[in-house]
Motif scaffolding. Sequence first.
Motif, PDB file in Angstrom:
ATOM      1  N   ASP A 227       0.458  -0.965  -0.085  1.00 35.74           N
ATOM      2  CA  ASP A 227      -0.027   0.422   0.091  1.00 35.74           C
ATOM      3  C   ASP A 227       1.071   1.027  -0.067  1.00 35.74           C
ATOM      4  O   ASP A 227       1.834   1.199   0.729  1.00 35.74           O
ATOM      5  CB  ASP A 227      -0.961   0.017   1.062  1.00 35.74           C
ATOM      6  CG  ASP A 227      -2.247  -0.664   1.585  1.00 35.74           C
ATOM      7  OD1 ASP A 227      -2.829  -0.825  -0.086  1.00 35.74           O
ATOM      8  OD2 ASP A 227      -2.428  -1.327   2.337  1.00 35.74           O
ATOM      9  N   ALA A 228      -0.059   2.427  -0.388  1.00 36.20           N
ATOM     10  CA  ALA A 228       0.930   3.334  -0.679  1.00 36.20           C
ATOM     11  C   ALA A 228       0.023   3.965   1.234  1.00 36.20           C
ATOM     12  O   ALA A 228      -0.940   4.333   1.207  1.00 36.20           O
ATOM     13  CB  ALA A 228       0.310   4.222  -1.708  1.00 36.20           C
ATOM     14  N   GLY A 229       0.625   5.990   1.413  1.00 38.67           N
ATOM     15  CA  GLY A 229       0.207   6.049   2.483  1.00 38.67           C
ATOM     16  C   GLY A 229       1.011   6.704   3.383  1.00 38.67           C
ATOM     17  O   GLY A 229       2.312   6.996   2.761  1.00 38.67           O
ATOM     18  N   THR A 230       0.974   7.437   4.834  1.00 35.74           N
ATOM     19  CA  THR A 230       1.236   8.184   5.388  1.00 35.74           C
ATOM     20  C   THR A 230       1.224   7.530   6.744  1.00 35.74           C
ATOM     21  O   THR A 230       0.731   7.174   6.988  1.00 35.74           O
ATOM     22  CB  THR A 230       0.931   9.554   5.466  1.00 35.74           C
ATOM     23  OG1 THR A 230      -0.752   9.398   5.730  1.00 35.74           O
ATOM     24  CG2 THR A 230       0.824   9.835   3.884  1.00 35.74           C
ATOM     25  N   ILE A 231       2.631   8.519   7.762  1.00 38.02           N
ATOM     26  CA  ILE A 231       2.518   8.014   8.792  1.00 38.02           C
ATOM     27  C   ILE A 231       2.987   9.331   9.607  1.00 38.02           C
ATOM     28  O   ILE A 231       3.780  10.039   9.110  1.00 38.02           O
ATOM     29  CB  ILE A 231       3.464   6.587   9.131  1.00 38.02           C
ATOM     30  CG1 ILE A 231       3.671   5.389   8.586  1.00 38.02           C
ATOM     31  CG2 ILE A 231       3.997   6.566  10.921  1.00 38.02           C
ATOM     32  CD1 ILE A 231       4.106   4.421   8.104  1.00 38.02           C
ATOM     33  N   THR A 232       1.795   9.404  10.719  1.00 38.95           N
ATOM     34  CA  THR A 232       1.585  10.919  10.854  1.00 38.95           C
ATOM     35  C   THR A 232       2.276  10.869  12.598  1.00 38.95           C
ATOM     36  O   THR A 232       1.297   9.914  13.171  1.00 38.95           O
ATOM     37  CB  THR A 232       0.596  11.702  10.367  1.00 38.95           C
ATOM     38  OG1 THR A 232       0.523  11.925   9.149  1.00 38.95           O
ATOM     39  CG2 THR A 232       0.681  13.185  11.381  1.00 38.95           C
TER      40      THR A 232
ATOM     41  N   THR B  48       3.410   7.031  19.650  1.00 39.49           N
ATOM     42  CA  THR B  48       2.439   7.072  19.200  1.00 39.49           C
ATOM     43  C   THR B  48       1.923   7.472  17.723  1.00 39.49           C
ATOM     44  O   THR B  48       1.865   8.706  17.759  1.00 39.49           O
ATOM     45  CB  THR B  48       1.290   6.821  20.065  1.00 39.49           C
ATOM     46  OG1 THR B  48       0.964   6.388  21.359  1.00 39.49           O
ATOM     47  CG2 THR B  48      -0.576   6.506  18.707  1.00 39.49           C
ATOM     48  N   VAL B  49       2.179   6.929  16.719  1.00 37.87           N
ATOM     49  CA  VAL B  49       2.166   7.602  15.353  1.00 37.87           C
ATOM     50  C   VAL B  49       0.414   6.958  15.059  1.00 37.87           C
ATOM     51  O   VAL B  49      -0.612   5.767  15.524  1.00 37.87           O
ATOM     52  CB  VAL B  49       2.849   7.155  14.266  1.00 37.87           C
ATOM     53  CG1 VAL B  49       3.979   7.674  15.087  1.00 37.87           C
ATOM     54  CG2 VAL B  49       2.735   5.970  14.089  1.00 37.87           C
ATOM     55  N   THR B  50      -0.198   7.849  13.875  1.00 33.94           N
ATOM     56  CA  THR B  50      -1.927   7.237  13.108  1.00 33.94           C
ATOM     57  C   THR B  50      -0.719   7.027  11.502  1.00 33.94           C
ATOM     58  O   THR B  50      -0.355   7.643  10.995  1.00 33.94           O
ATOM     59  CB  THR B  50      -2.269   8.080  12.792  1.00 33.94           C
ATOM     60  OG1 THR B  50      -2.660   8.904  14.083  1.00 33.94           O
ATOM     61  CG2 THR B  50      -3.685   7.884  11.888  1.00 33.94           C
ATOM     62  N   ALA B  51      -1.133   5.244  11.238  1.00 34.83           N
ATOM     63  CA  ALA B  51      -0.578   5.313  10.405  1.00 34.83           C
ATOM     64  C   ALA B  51      -1.864   4.621   9.155  1.00 34.83           C
ATOM     65  O   ALA B  51      -2.855   4.841   9.233  1.00 34.83           O
ATOM     66  CB  ALA B  51      -0.355   3.274   9.935  1.00 34.83           C
ATOM     67  N   GLN B  52      -2.102   5.551   7.848  1.00 32.32           N
ATOM     68  CA  GLN B  52      -3.013   5.190   6.685  1.00 32.32           C
ATOM     69  C   GLN B  52      -2.528   5.346   5.822  1.00 32.32           C
ATOM     70  O   GLN B  52      -1.471   5.839   5.224  1.00 32.32           O
ATOM     71  CB  GLN B  52      -3.380   7.106   6.811  1.00 32.32           C
ATOM     72  CG  GLN B  52      -4.851   7.715   6.275  1.00 32.32           C
ATOM     73  CD  GLN B  52      -5.359   8.531   6.455  1.00 32.32           C
ATOM     74  OE1 GLN B  52      -4.606   9.538   6.888  1.00 32.32           O
ATOM     75  NE2 GLN B  52      -6.942   9.048   5.904  1.00 32.32           N
ATOM     76  N   VAL B  53      -3.779   4.520   5.199  1.00 26.29           N
ATOM     77  CA  VAL B  53      -3.483   3.593   3.549  1.00 26.29           C
ATOM     78  C   VAL B  53      -4.196   5.315   3.224  1.00 26.29           C
ATOM     79  O   VAL B  53      -5.055   5.743   2.721  1.00 26.29           O
ATOM     80  CB  VAL B  53      -4.670   2.880   2.924  1.00 26.29           C
ATOM     81  CG1 VAL B  53      -4.097   2.133   1.951  1.00 26.29           C
ATOM     82  CG2 VAL B  53      -4.052   1.806   4.162  1.00 26.29           C
TER      83      VAL B  53
END
Length: 894
Positions: A517-522, A557-562
């Motif tokens: 997947d492509a996505g982001t980690i914030t 703690t981070v937020t991983a989003q697809v």
Amino acid sequence: MQTHEIRRRFLDYFERNGHTVVPSASLISQDATVLFTIAGMAPFKPYFLGQSTPPFPGATSVQKCVRTGDIDNVGVTTRHNTFFQMAGNFSFGDYFKAGAIEHAWTLLTAPLDEGGFALDKDRLWVTVYESDDEAIELWQRIAGLPAERIQRRGMDDNFWSMGVPGPCGPCSEIYYDRGPEFGAEGGPVADEDRYLEVWNLVFMQDMRGESSGDGKGAFPILGPLPSQNIDTGLGVERLAFLLQGVDNVYETDLLRPIIATVEQLSGKKYGSGDHQADVRFRVIADHSRSGMLLIGDGVTPGNEGRGYVLRRLLRRAIRSARLLGVSEPIMPTLMSTVRDLMSPSYPELAEDYTRIEKVAITEEQAFLRTLSSGSKLFDVAAGELKGEQTTVLPGATAFTLHDTQGFPIDLTLEMASEAGLTVDVAEFERLMKEQKDRARADAKARKGGFADLSVYRGLLDQGPTRFTGYSELTTDGVVRGIVVDGALAQVATEGQTVELVLDQTPLYAEAGGQDSDAGTITGPDGRAEVIDVQKVDRKLWVHKIRVTDGELVTGSTVTAQVDPEWRIGARQAHSGTHVVHAALRQVLGPEALQSGSYNKPGYLRLDFAWNAGLSADQRAELEEVSNRAVRADLGVRVLYGSQDEARAMGAIALFGETYDDTVRIVEIGGPWSVELCGGTHVDHSSQIGPIALVGESSIGSGLRRVEAAVGLEAFHRLAAERAIVAQLASSLKVQPGEVPGRVEALVEKLRQTEKELAGMRAAQLKASASALAAGAVRVGAGDRAVSLVAATAPAGTAAGDVRGLATDVRAALQGPGVVAIFAPGEGSVAFCVAVTPPAVQAGWAAGDLAKQFLPAIGGRGGGKKDMAQGGGTNPDGIPAAIEALRQALAQEQV
């Protein structure tokens, strides 16, 4: 005792004694450093290397293995096999030397009615590492072995390591004395044919360092391991020929029947005194069995890697059969024989027999065509070498056989040896390297792997990554670890590209043909884009990220989003792959099984075993069936169950993939499509969108590939094609439906015009031939004098017309004559030299004359006495070439 019974007794014994029975892993190695599984311990390597925590204290298995390093010895000796079964028991910090010795001695010597192998205790010998006094004491105390049947040996024989820094330790090997008729007395140190090694016990107790680099393989012992492990290997085939009372592995119950089959087909007898024939019998028996097991595990014949090894095995077997006088195809008979022999232990061979047989038969058909044409080329080359009184086949000839006829270099070497020739292997390898370098220059860079997995051991011990992506696209997770340049780090800062591990993630890791997947980690203080996601040990999701802002910190703690658009396309493409696979099997038949795939948003490709290109009707039907399944809005259901339950449902497992005990089953339209799959999928087939086939091609012998655009990409492609048709219709001033007929008419008109132009060019060349012949000049003196025509072809002469022009000029000459025609092009020049029969009689040869001017035009070429042709890269050198030819004729030096 039959071999299948040996396997059963071994596993039963260790299961009774607290070991977990682990099924054989695939022959396709999960270790990127080797092609095949080569040892029984290979599936347990991560535990021994400390990369993963073992789920049990002890295990036992009978592992399928293939080793091809000594393939040339197969058949020549009676103890080498490419395929073999390695029975083993393994302890991970549980029992150690005493336990391993007690288990081995008990099983080997216990009576048959107690589940043992009943070997004569008085015929068993052991070897130990030269300084391992503890092992000697244990053998004497536990087994009662007298000191004279325990021999010390050095590091080369009785010390084990993986060849790299890591676990190592002394080993103890158990030998069986076959008797004085098999060799000299004195134990294994005196004769290893008489004293046959049966079982090797490795006492993994130390950690080794890097080799000293002195070329002797020495390395330092850094200290003891935190826990002591046991790794053993018993050769099932070797024990079989001891227990069956035969002389070698080829006389056992799993190989002798194959030889008997070949005896019936060839009319020759094995063991009749013809050593060369016996070698061929053994090669066929070994290679056909290995070939079937490899095909069964998903290997298909090819020109590289595992496919090349399989191709070599099958082709050696086929050629050996031909040399024994078998004229009909042999694979159908051999495969059915091997199936019947091996399926009691490996029932999947019978279940998948239709596909396995088809792969083998297709390879035989292809090779027989190759063997016929390639052998003729080889015979011509060998005959020319004998005429020239040389015994070295040029590497260029071997390369041509490989490149144009599919001859493996090993086959060329064998045929050369049989003809009393050697091969210039260095030149062959140079040409192969040049070809690979060219291919590599055009290839895309592949994704990197994780070279040193030990850095992830601590992270693996914290438990597997929880994948949440089946039900959500956004997940909060804790950063377990950040890996920078192979080492753990606390922080990843802006601009860095690092690997990051979370306790849970919605981002799909590349597997089963589906791209990651492509996505982001914030995080609280930074943000990163996800470049790639891969698995380590099939449990740990490792995100390759580029930090675009701030920093990410271990423990935060981070937020991983697809990327939601990416996931929509990924689901469409993966479900589309299942649909195309099911459609393919519906159109071609159930044997058209997927052998590999790749899908990403908007695109899918699917490789499958098939021996012919798809017709236009088959392609149209494949696309029709696929899109009808989409329109039918078939339900997509995901279930979980055991592998046995999945098989009972008819689920298809993809070759080369590894599955857990509990598997994920994806159904589309009920039984129409049932596959084991861990990928992400749509909820209903209608969500896939249109499927448009964009390509169908061969990717190797017996292997085809279909490619398709999916979803919005398919719509874009179809829209682009519609726009092209509309543009053509406008240009041709017809309706869109009339475009094909109008184009066909134009093509036919163009073809007729080209034919007329060709006739006109031929007439012009005929006229120019007469003019050129009229301009011939006398060169040389006496019997060697000739009429010379050396000229640049008329403007517009194509390179393909040069030979015809030179031939026409030569026909117009009277008496001894030489013609040389040059046709310049853009950075190139084509030439042809033609010599009249009287000039040939006078001693002139076209090929020798061409050599006089090749340097001037930067050329290559050659030919026979009456005709030579070729090309060059320097058209400006034509005048110099003509002068060089004139001088050679005038000086009579050629």
